[in-house]
Design a protein around this motif. Structure first.
Motif, PDB file in Angstrom:
ATOM      1  N   ASN A 238       0.871  -1.173   0.000  1.00 26.94           N
ATOM      2  CA  ASN A 238       0.000   0.000   0.000  1.00 26.94           C
ATOM      3  C   ASN A 238       0.911   1.226   0.000  1.00 26.94           C
ATOM      4  O   ASN A 238       2.102   1.139   0.287  1.00 26.94           O
ATOM      5  N   ARG A 239       0.340   2.355  -0.342  1.00 30.07           N
ATOM      6  CA  ARG A 239       1.159   3.570  -0.485  1.00 30.07           C
ATOM      7  C   ARG A 239       1.844   3.978   0.810  1.00 30.07           C
ATOM      8  O   ARG A 239       2.938   4.517   0.805  1.00 30.07           O
ATOM      9  N   SER A 240       1.188   3.732   1.935  1.00 26.42           N
ATOM     10  CA  SER A 240       1.764   4.144   3.214  1.00 26.42           C
ATOM     11  C   SER A 240       2.999   3.322   3.583  1.00 26.42           C
ATOM     12  O   SER A 240       3.717   3.675   4.514  1.00 26.42           O
ATOM     13  N   ALA A 241       3.243   2.205   2.866  1.00 25.08           N
ATOM     14  CA  ALA A 241       4.418   1.386   3.151  1.00 25.08           C
ATOM     15  C   ALA A 241       5.694   2.026   2.616  1.00 25.08           C
ATOM     16  O   ALA A 241       6.796   1.675   3.043  1.00 25.08           O
ATOM     17  N   VAL A 242       5.577   2.955   1.667  1.00 26.02           N
ATOM     18  CA  VAL A 242       6.749   3.622   1.113  1.00 26.02           C
ATOM     19  C   VAL A 242       7.289   4.610   2.141  1.00 26.02           C
ATOM     20  O   VAL A 242       6.541   5.445   2.654  1.00 26.02           O
ATOM     21  N   PRO A 243       8.588   4.544   2.482  1.00 31.41           N
ATOM     22  CA  PRO A 243       9.121   5.431   3.521  1.00 31.41           C
ATOM     23  C   PRO A 243       9.136   6.890   3.093  1.00 31.41           C
ATOM     24  O   PRO A 243       9.342   7.201   1.914  1.00 31.41           O
TER      25      PRO A 243
END
Length: 287
Positions: A238-243
Protein backbone atom coordinates in the motif's frame (compact mmCIF):
# COMPACT_ATOMS: atom_id res chain seq x y z
CA UNK A 1 55.69 -27.16 12.14
CA UNK A 2 54.08 -23.73 12.05
CA UNK A 3 55.96 -20.46 11.71
CA UNK A 4 54.83 -17.90 14.26
CA UNK A 5 54.44 -14.25 13.30
CA UNK A 6 54.28 -12.15 16.50
CA UNK A 7 52.73 -8.83 15.47
CA UNK A 8 51.46 -7.36 18.78
CA UNK A 9 50.84 -3.83 17.41
CA UNK A 10 49.31 -4.73 14.04
CA UNK A 11 45.83 -3.23 13.60
CA UNK A 12 45.27 -3.61 9.84
CA UNK A 13 46.00 -6.60 7.60
CA UNK A 14 45.47 -6.57 3.82
CA UNK A 15 46.13 -9.81 1.90
CA UNK A 16 45.47 -10.26 -1.81
CA UNK A 17 45.38 -13.67 -3.48
CA UNK A 18 45.23 -14.41 -7.18
CA UNK A 19 41.81 -15.94 -7.75
CA UNK A 20 43.23 -18.03 -10.61
CA UNK A 21 45.74 -19.84 -8.40
CA UNK A 22 44.98 -23.46 -7.44
CA UNK A 23 43.46 -23.72 -3.96
CA UNK A 24 46.35 -25.95 -2.82
CA UNK A 25 48.89 -23.16 -3.42
CA UNK A 26 46.83 -20.74 -1.33
CA UNK A 27 46.16 -23.19 1.52
CA UNK A 28 49.73 -24.34 2.14
CA UNK A 29 51.22 -21.03 3.32
CA UNK A 30 48.10 -20.14 5.31
CA UNK A 31 48.26 -23.43 7.19
CA UNK A 32 51.95 -23.08 8.04
CA UNK A 33 51.75 -19.59 9.49
CA UNK A 34 50.42 -18.66 12.94
CA UNK A 35 49.41 -15.01 13.02
CA UNK A 36 49.71 -13.56 16.53
CA UNK A 37 47.83 -10.27 16.10
CA UNK A 38 45.99 -9.46 19.36
CA UNK A 39 45.15 -5.86 18.30
CA UNK A 40 43.93 -6.63 14.79
CA UNK A 41 40.90 -4.47 13.90
CA UNK A 42 40.78 -4.29 10.09
CA UNK A 43 41.01 -7.39 7.86
CA UNK A 44 40.89 -7.08 4.06
CA UNK A 45 41.39 -10.36 2.20
CA UNK A 46 40.59 -11.99 -1.15
CA UNK A 47 39.27 -15.48 -1.86
CA UNK A 48 40.64 -17.17 1.26
CA UNK A 49 42.15 -16.55 4.68
CA UNK A 50 42.80 -18.60 7.80
CA UNK A 51 39.32 -19.00 9.29
CA UNK A 52 40.90 -19.92 12.64
CA UNK A 53 42.80 -16.65 12.93
CA UNK A 54 43.23 -16.16 16.71
CA UNK A 55 42.37 -12.45 16.63
CA UNK A 56 39.19 -12.95 14.63
CA UNK A 57 36.98 -11.95 17.57
CA UNK A 58 38.57 -8.47 17.75
CA UNK A 59 38.01 -7.52 14.08
CA UNK A 60 35.73 -4.49 13.62
CA UNK A 61 36.07 -4.00 9.83
CA UNK A 62 36.02 -7.03 7.51
CA UNK A 63 36.30 -6.74 3.72
CA UNK A 64 36.26 -9.97 1.76
CA UNK A 65 36.37 -10.65 -1.99
CA UNK A 66 35.03 -13.90 -3.43
CA UNK A 67 36.21 -14.55 -6.97
CA UNK A 68 35.59 -18.25 -7.33
CA UNK A 69 32.57 -20.00 -8.84
CA UNK A 70 32.77 -22.77 -6.23
CA UNK A 71 33.31 -21.45 -2.74
CA UNK A 72 32.99 -22.89 0.78
CA UNK A 73 30.44 -20.44 2.17
CA UNK A 74 29.86 -22.38 5.39
CA UNK A 75 33.48 -21.85 6.48
CA UNK A 76 33.12 -18.12 5.89
CA UNK A 77 29.82 -18.03 7.82
CA UNK A 78 31.50 -19.77 10.73
CA UNK A 79 34.26 -17.14 10.71
CA UNK A 80 31.67 -14.33 10.64
CA UNK A 81 29.94 -15.80 13.69
CA UNK A 82 33.22 -15.59 15.59
CA UNK A 83 33.69 -11.91 14.70
CA UNK A 84 31.88 -10.74 17.82
CA UNK A 85 33.18 -7.14 17.55
CA UNK A 86 32.39 -6.69 13.82
CA UNK A 87 30.86 -3.29 12.97
CA UNK A 88 31.56 -2.81 9.25
CA UNK A 89 31.04 -5.70 6.78
CA UNK A 90 32.03 -5.37 3.10
CA UNK A 91 31.53 -8.27 0.68
CA UNK A 92 32.48 -8.38 -2.98
CA UNK A 93 31.50 -11.14 -5.41
CA UNK A 94 33.96 -10.73 -8.27
CA UNK A 95 33.61 -12.31 -11.73
CA UNK A 96 31.14 -14.80 -10.34
CA UNK A 97 28.00 -15.77 -12.22
CA UNK A 98 25.23 -17.63 -10.44
CA UNK A 99 25.09 -21.42 -10.60
CA UNK A 100 22.36 -22.70 -12.90
CA UNK A 101 22.46 -26.40 -12.00
CA UNK A 102 22.51 -28.57 -8.91
CA UNK A 103 20.50 -28.57 -5.70
CA UNK A 104 19.19 -25.43 -4.09
CA UNK A 105 21.59 -24.08 -1.46
CA UNK A 106 20.49 -23.26 2.06
CA UNK A 107 22.37 -21.92 5.08
CA UNK A 108 21.24 -21.38 8.67
CA UNK A 109 20.77 -17.78 9.77
CA UNK A 110 23.83 -15.92 11.01
CA UNK A 111 23.02 -12.94 13.24
CA UNK A 112 25.65 -10.19 13.34
CA UNK A 113 24.32 -7.96 16.09
CA UNK A 114 27.02 -5.28 16.20
CA UNK A 115 27.28 -4.58 12.47
CA UNK A 116 26.13 -1.03 11.72
CA UNK A 117 27.35 -0.78 8.09
CA UNK A 118 27.00 -3.34 5.29
CA UNK A 119 28.24 -3.02 1.72
CA UNK A 120 27.83 -5.65 -0.99
CA UNK A 121 29.29 -5.47 -4.50
CA UNK A 122 28.18 -7.88 -7.22
CA UNK A 123 30.58 -7.81 -10.18
CA UNK A 124 29.33 -9.85 -13.14
CA UNK A 125 29.70 -9.86 -16.92
CA UNK A 126 26.23 -8.44 -17.55
CA UNK A 127 23.92 -6.33 -15.42
CA UNK A 128 21.05 -8.78 -15.50
CA UNK A 129 18.65 -10.63 -13.23
CA UNK A 130 20.33 -13.83 -11.98
CA UNK A 131 18.26 -16.85 -12.91
CA UNK A 132 18.56 -20.34 -11.50
CA UNK A 133 19.98 -21.54 -8.21
CA UNK A 134 22.60 -19.59 -6.36
CA UNK A 135 24.79 -20.40 -3.37
CA UNK A 136 25.81 -16.77 -3.44
CA UNK A 137 22.26 -15.51 -2.96
CA UNK A 138 21.58 -18.15 -0.30
CA UNK A 139 24.65 -16.91 1.56
CA UNK A 140 23.39 -13.33 1.37
CA UNK A 141 19.89 -14.32 2.45
CA UNK A 142 21.10 -16.00 5.65
CA UNK A 143 22.81 -12.84 6.94
CA UNK A 144 20.79 -10.96 9.58
CA UNK A 145 22.03 -7.54 10.67
CA UNK A 146 19.41 -6.33 13.18
CA UNK A 147 21.26 -3.11 14.09
CA UNK A 148 22.66 -2.08 10.71
CA UNK A 149 21.91 1.56 9.86
CA UNK A 150 23.80 1.96 6.56
CA UNK A 151 23.23 -0.32 3.57
CA UNK A 152 25.01 -0.10 0.21
CA UNK A 153 24.59 -2.24 -2.91
CA UNK A 154 26.97 -1.97 -5.86
CA UNK A 155 26.15 -3.72 -9.13
CA UNK A 156 29.04 -3.69 -11.61
CA UNK A 157 29.14 -5.24 -15.08
CA UNK A 158 30.94 -4.92 -18.39
CA UNK A 159 27.73 -4.44 -20.34
CA UNK A 160 24.08 -3.72 -19.71
CA UNK A 161 21.44 -6.41 -20.12
CA UNK A 162 20.86 -7.90 -23.57
CA UNK A 163 17.49 -7.97 -25.29
CA UNK A 164 16.03 -5.41 -22.89
CA UNK A 165 16.22 -7.78 -19.94
CA UNK A 166 15.34 -5.95 -16.76
CA UNK A 167 17.94 -5.38 -14.11
CA UNK A 168 15.97 -6.26 -11.00
CA UNK A 169 18.92 -7.08 -8.79
CA UNK A 170 17.99 -4.41 -6.27
CA UNK A 171 14.54 -5.94 -5.89
CA UNK A 172 15.89 -9.48 -5.53
CA UNK A 173 18.28 -8.50 -2.76
CA UNK A 174 15.78 -6.34 -0.87
CA UNK A 175 12.77 -8.64 -0.71
CA UNK A 176 13.50 -9.71 2.89
CA UNK A 177 15.13 -6.49 4.06
CA UNK A 178 12.63 -6.04 6.89
CA UNK A 179 13.92 -9.27 8.42
CA UNK A 180 17.58 -8.82 7.49
CA UNK A 181 18.06 -5.05 7.97
CA UNK A 182 15.06 -3.82 10.01
CA UNK A 183 16.72 -0.60 11.27
CA UNK A 184 18.44 0.69 8.12
CA UNK A 185 18.04 4.45 7.69
CA UNK A 186 20.54 5.09 4.88
CA UNK A 187 20.57 3.20 1.56
CA UNK A 188 22.84 3.69 -1.46
CA UNK A 189 22.63 1.76 -4.71
CA UNK A 190 25.20 2.03 -7.49
CA UNK A 191 25.01 0.70 -11.04
CA UNK A 192 28.28 0.76 -12.95
CA UNK A 193 28.56 -0.37 -16.56
CA UNK A 194 32.25 -0.32 -17.42
CA UNK A 195 31.68 -0.38 -21.20
CA UNK A 196 29.24 2.54 -21.15
CA UNK A 197 30.19 5.54 -23.28
CA UNK A 198 28.79 8.91 -22.27
CA UNK A 199 26.05 10.05 -24.64
CA UNK A 200 25.03 6.58 -25.80
CA UNK A 201 21.30 6.31 -25.15
CA UNK A 202 20.60 2.74 -26.29
CA UNK A 203 22.46 1.33 -23.27
CA UNK A 204 19.88 1.58 -20.52
CA UNK A 205 20.03 0.37 -16.94
CA UNK A 206 16.52 -0.55 -15.85
CA UNK A 207 16.45 -1.35 -12.12
CA UNK A 208 13.60 -1.88 -9.73
CA UNK A 209 14.17 -0.01 -6.49
CA UNK A 210 11.36 -1.01 -4.12
CA UNK A 211 12.05 1.24 -1.15
CA UNK A 212 8.99 -0.08 0.68
CA UNK A 213 11.12 -3.00 1.87
CA UNK A 214 13.13 -0.52 3.99
CA UNK A 215 10.43 0.98 6.18
CA UNK A 216 12.69 3.08 8.40
CA UNK A 217 14.65 4.59 5.52
CA UNK A 218 15.50 8.29 5.80
CA UNK A 219 18.09 8.89 3.07
CA UNK A 220 18.51 7.33 -0.38
CA UNK A 221 21.42 7.72 -2.82
CA UNK A 222 21.57 6.44 -6.39
CA UNK A 223 24.71 6.46 -8.53
CA UNK A 224 24.85 5.67 -12.25
CA UNK A 225 26.33 7.12 -15.47
CA UNK A 226 24.08 5.39 -17.99
CA UNK A 227 20.44 6.36 -18.63
CA UNK A 228 18.19 5.06 -15.85
CA UNK A 229 14.77 3.67 -16.66
CA UNK A 230 13.48 2.90 -13.17
CA UNK A 231 10.60 0.47 -13.02
CA UNK A 232 7.67 2.47 -11.70
CA UNK A 233 5.24 -0.45 -11.70
CA UNK A 234 6.89 -2.30 -8.79
CA UNK A 235 3.97 -2.00 -6.39
CA UNK A 236 4.18 -1.70 -2.62
CA UNK A 237 1.50 -3.48 -0.53
CA UNK A 238 0.00 0.00 0.00
CA UNK A 239 1.16 3.57 -0.49
CA UNK A 240 1.76 4.14 3.21
CA UNK A 241 4.42 1.39 3.15
CA UNK A 242 6.75 3.62 1.11
CA UNK A 243 9.12 5.43 3.52
CA UNK A 244 8.99 9.22 3.78
CA UNK A 245 12.59 10.10 2.97
CA UNK A 246 14.37 13.13 4.36
CA UNK A 247 16.91 13.25 1.52
CA UNK A 248 17.52 11.93 -1.99
CA UNK A 249 21.04 12.20 -3.43
CA UNK A 250 21.82 11.73 -7.12
CA UNK A 251 25.35 10.94 -8.30
CA UNK A 252 24.65 10.58 -11.99
CA UNK A 253 25.95 11.50 -15.43
CA UNK A 254 24.04 13.55 -17.97
CA UNK A 255 22.77 10.36 -19.58
CA UNK A 256 21.13 9.25 -16.36
CA UNK A 257 19.20 12.47 -15.87
CA UNK A 258 18.69 14.61 -18.94
CA UNK A 259 18.12 12.25 -21.89
CA UNK A 260 14.69 11.10 -23.05
CA UNK A 261 15.79 7.51 -22.30
CA UNK A 262 15.84 8.27 -18.57
CA UNK A 263 12.83 8.56 -16.30
CA UNK A 264 14.79 9.40 -13.15
CA UNK A 265 13.31 12.89 -12.81
CA UNK A 266 9.80 11.53 -13.29
CA UNK A 267 10.45 8.81 -10.67
CA UNK A 268 11.46 11.44 -8.09
CA UNK A 269 8.52 13.73 -8.89
CA UNK A 270 6.11 10.80 -8.75
CA UNK A 271 7.51 9.72 -5.36
CA UNK A 272 7.14 13.22 -3.88
CA UNK A 273 3.62 13.61 -5.33
CA UNK A 274 2.48 10.33 -3.76
CA UNK A 275 3.72 11.40 -0.33
CA UNK A 276 2.11 14.82 -0.61
CA UNK A 277 -1.21 13.25 -1.57
CA UNK A 278 -1.01 11.17 1.62
CA UNK A 279 -0.09 14.20 3.73
CA UNK A 280 3.23 12.59 4.62
CA UNK A 281 6.80 13.89 4.60
CA UNK A 282 8.67 16.64 6.42
CA UNK A 283 9.13 18.98 3.46
CA UNK A 284 10.83 21.75 5.46
CA UNK A 285 13.68 19.34 6.20
CA UNK A 286 13.63 17.49 2.87
CA UNK A 287 16.83 17.71 0.80
Amino acid sequence: LKTKFPLPMLEELHVENDGNLPRSIIDIPAGRFFWDTPKLKVLNVSHYFSYTLPAISSITVFEFTIGRRKFEYRSLLGALQRMSALEDLRLRFENSEDERDGEEAYFDRVILGKVSRFRMCLDTFHLFKPYGLSSQRAFFACLVLPNALELQFQFHGLYSAHDKQITSLAEDYLMFANQQFPRVTSFKVEFRERKYFVGVTDQIVSPAIPLHYLRNLESFTIQCKAPLQIRIYVAAPNRSAVPALRSITLIVGKGALWTSASNLRYWIVNYIYDLQMQGRGDWERFE
